[in-house]
Structures are given as structure tokens and as C-alpha cells.
Design a protein around this motif. Structure first.
Motif, PDB file in Angstrom:
ATOM      1  N   ARG A   1       0.879  -1.293  -0.202  1.00 37.13           N
ATOM      2  CA  ARG A   1      -0.116  -0.112   0.048  1.00 37.13           C
ATOM      3  C   ARG A   1       0.845   1.248  -0.135  1.00 37.13           C
ATOM      4  N   THR A   2       2.084   1.188  -0.434  1.00 38.58           N
ATOM      5  CA  THR A   2       2.832   2.144  -0.314  1.00 38.58           C
ATOM      6  C   THR A   2       3.493   2.489  -1.774  1.00 38.58           C
ATOM      7  N   PHE A   3       3.388   3.586  -2.272  1.00 32.23           N
ATOM      8  CA  PHE A   3       3.962   3.825  -3.547  1.00 32.23           C
ATOM      9  C   PHE A   3       4.664   5.268  -3.383  1.00 32.23           C
ATOM     10  N   VAL A   4       5.317   5.427  -4.560  1.00 34.86           N
ATOM     11  CA  VAL A   4       5.986   6.833  -4.853  1.00 34.86           C
ATOM     12  C   VAL A   4       4.721   7.670  -5.567  1.00 34.86           C
ATOM     13  N   TRP A   5       4.933   8.877  -5.409  1.00 31.10           N
ATOM     14  CA  TRP A   5       3.580   9.648  -5.764  1.00 31.10           C
ATOM     15  C   TRP A   5       3.438   9.499  -7.411  1.00 31.10           C
ATOM     16  N   GLY A   6       4.531   9.717  -8.176  1.00 30.01           N
ATOM     17  CA  GLY A   6       4.299   9.974  -9.781  1.00 30.01           C
ATOM     18  C   GLY A   6       4.048   8.374 -10.251  1.00 30.01           C
ATOM     19  N   GLN A   7       4.458   7.384  -9.372  1.00 32.54           N
ATOM     20  CA  GLN A   7       4.138   5.844  -9.835  1.00 32.54           C
ATOM     21  C   GLN A   7       2.770   5.773  -9.822  1.00 32.54           C
TER      22      GLN A   7
ATOM     23  N   LEU B   1      -2.047  14.121  -9.419  1.00 34.01           N
ATOM     24  CA  LEU B   1      -2.589  12.942  -8.670  1.00 34.01           C
ATOM     25  C   LEU B   1      -3.768  13.174  -7.553  1.00 34.01           C
ATOM     26  N   THR B   2      -3.723  14.369  -7.103  1.00 31.40           N
ATOM     27  CA  THR B   2      -4.621  14.642  -6.072  1.00 31.40           C
ATOM     28  C   THR B   2      -6.146  14.649  -6.586  1.00 31.40           C
ATOM     29  N   ARG B   3      -6.219  15.317  -7.710  1.00 34.56           N
ATOM     30  CA  ARG B   3      -7.647  15.508  -8.481  1.00 34.56           C
ATOM     31  C   ARG B   3      -8.104  14.183  -8.972  1.00 34.56           C
ATOM     32  N   PRO B   4      -7.237  13.374  -9.734  1.00 37.65           N
ATOM     33  CA  PRO B   4      -7.799  12.133 -10.072  1.00 37.65           C
ATOM     34  C   PRO B   4      -8.120  11.020  -9.098  1.00 37.65           C
ATOM     35  N   LEU B   5      -7.315  11.195  -7.831  1.00 38.84           N
ATOM     36  CA  LEU B   5      -7.375  10.417  -6.966  1.00 38.84           C
ATOM     37  C   LEU B   5      -8.769  10.833  -6.135  1.00 38.84           C
ATOM     38  N   ALA B   6      -8.913  11.802  -5.925  1.00 40.49           N
ATOM     39  CA  ALA B   6     -10.238  12.253  -5.449  1.00 40.49           C
ATOM     40  C   ALA B   6     -11.363  12.004  -6.170  1.00 40.49           C
ATOM     41  N   ARG B   7     -11.442  12.069  -7.465  1.00 38.74           N
ATOM     42  CA  ARG B   7     -12.375  11.508  -8.358  1.00 38.74           C
ATOM     43  C   ARG B   7     -12.505   9.996  -8.145  1.00 38.74           C
TER      44      ARG B   7
END
Length: 193
Positions: free
Chosen positions: A109-115, A182-188
Motif C-alpha cells: 500500500r506504499t507508492f511513490v507519488w508519480g508512480q 494525482l490529487t485530483r484524479p485520486l479524489a475523483r
């Protein structure tokens, strides 16, 4: 059930992870999410800035993009922060290693932001339907993390978020753009029906 929890990690917890934390909260709110549906928090692997406010340049980026900086205080990453998180997003691959050294069971459950940002679009079609209650969003978030983990590939150099500390405002803007990629598509993805 507890809300879906996202932990944003960088080195000092004064630039990248606070921008990520507060911009994800803002993007969730912009989509109509109640504040208690997703818990977003951050911490730094270094810990030497614990208790300090957000870097002023990072704060300007957050405010300019509709986020809130009130009450922010940097904190040192502890194992309990990882334990309390369904998704851990780090600024760099080195920080993934740090998180996993604290909690080996957090590797999936741990990822690099861009990945995570690169892999997210390919898996959202396979997500279960979402409601606007904590249980539905938590289940959708956990399924999302599992799908991205199964699609996981090698971390690329460009997956790391560059450290903007000590750099000009326009560099902070570039990093904030990468954060919101990432924040926008993750929120969606968490809230879409």
C-alpha cells in the motif's frame, strides 16, 4: 468503519507532503466530500522540522489552489502513522524504502507519488461502484490500492517529486502541479459513482 486514510510522506514534512495533504483535502471538498469521509495526513522521514509550520512557499501554493493551511504542524513519521493508513504516498522511492523498513507489511500500500499517478488511470474502470458514505468510500479506496499494487511497475526517475525546499516560487509551482496531477484524479476515483 474508519474513513479511508491517505498518508503523504516526504523528508521534512514542510513542503511536498503538506502540499499533497492539503491539496488532496481541497480536491475532495471540491467534489462535495464531507471532511470525515477520507482522512488525509502527512509526516516526514527526517523529523527535524517536527512542530514547524508549512514552508511559506508551499503554503502560498496551497492557498492559491484553494487549500487551507490553518493548523498545520510538521511531524516525524512513526510506525503508527503507517499502521493507520490505507494508502501511503511518498515523494521519493527512497522514502518508500523508509516506510517499508518501518512496516514491511505496508509494502503493498506504499507508492511513490508519480508512480501511483501513472498507474491510477488504468485501473479506475475496474473499481466497485462508490457511494458517498464512509463504508463505500473505504471499500473503494482499498480496492483501488489493491488494483494499483497489482499493476505496479518499476519506479521511474520522473516518479519522484523533486524537493522544492530553498528553490524559487516557480519551482514550488511545478511541484504543486505534479502533486495535483494525482490529487485530483485520486479524489475523483474515491468519490465517483
Amino acid at each position: 468503519m474508519a474513513p479511508f486514510s491517505v498518508l503523504c510522506v516526504c523528508m521534512g514534512n514542510i513542503c511536498r507532503s503538506p502540499m499533497a495533504e492539503r491539496l488532496l483535502v481541497a480536491d475532495l471538498a471540491a467534489l462535495g466530500a464531507e471532511p470525515d469521509l477520507v482522512y488525509v495526513h502527512g509526516a516526514g522521514t527526517g523529523g527535524w522540522h517536527a512542530g514547524e509550520p508549512m514552508d511559506p512557499q508551499a503554503a502560498r501554493q496551497v492557498l492559491a489552489r484553494g487549500g487551507d493551511t490553518k493548523g498545520f504542524k510538521a511531524r516525524r513519521l512513526l510506525a503508527e502513522h503507517v499502521d493507520a493508513s490505507d494508502l501511503v504516498l511518498t515523494a521519493t522511492a527512497e522514502q518508500v524504502d523508509f516506510v517499508v523498513s518501518l512496516r514491511p507489511d505496508a509494502a503493498a500500500r506504499t507508492f511513490v507519488w508519480g508512480q501511483f499517478a501513472r498507474l491510477l488511470p488504468a485501473v479506475t474502470a475496474d473499481l466497485p461502484a462508490a457511494g458517498r458514505d464512509a463504508d463505500s468510500i473505504h471499500a473503494r479506496g482499498v480496492a483501488l490500492v489493491d488494483l494499483v499494487d497489482k499493476a505496479r511497475d518499476e519506479v521511474l526517475d520522473e516518479d519522484d517529486l523533486a524537493d522544492p525546499w530553498g528553490r524559487p516560487d516557480d519551482f514550488f509551482g511545478i511541484v504543486a502541479d505534479q502533486v495535483q496531477a494525482l490529487t485530483r484524479p485520486l479524489a475523483r476515483a474515491l468519490l465517483s459513482r
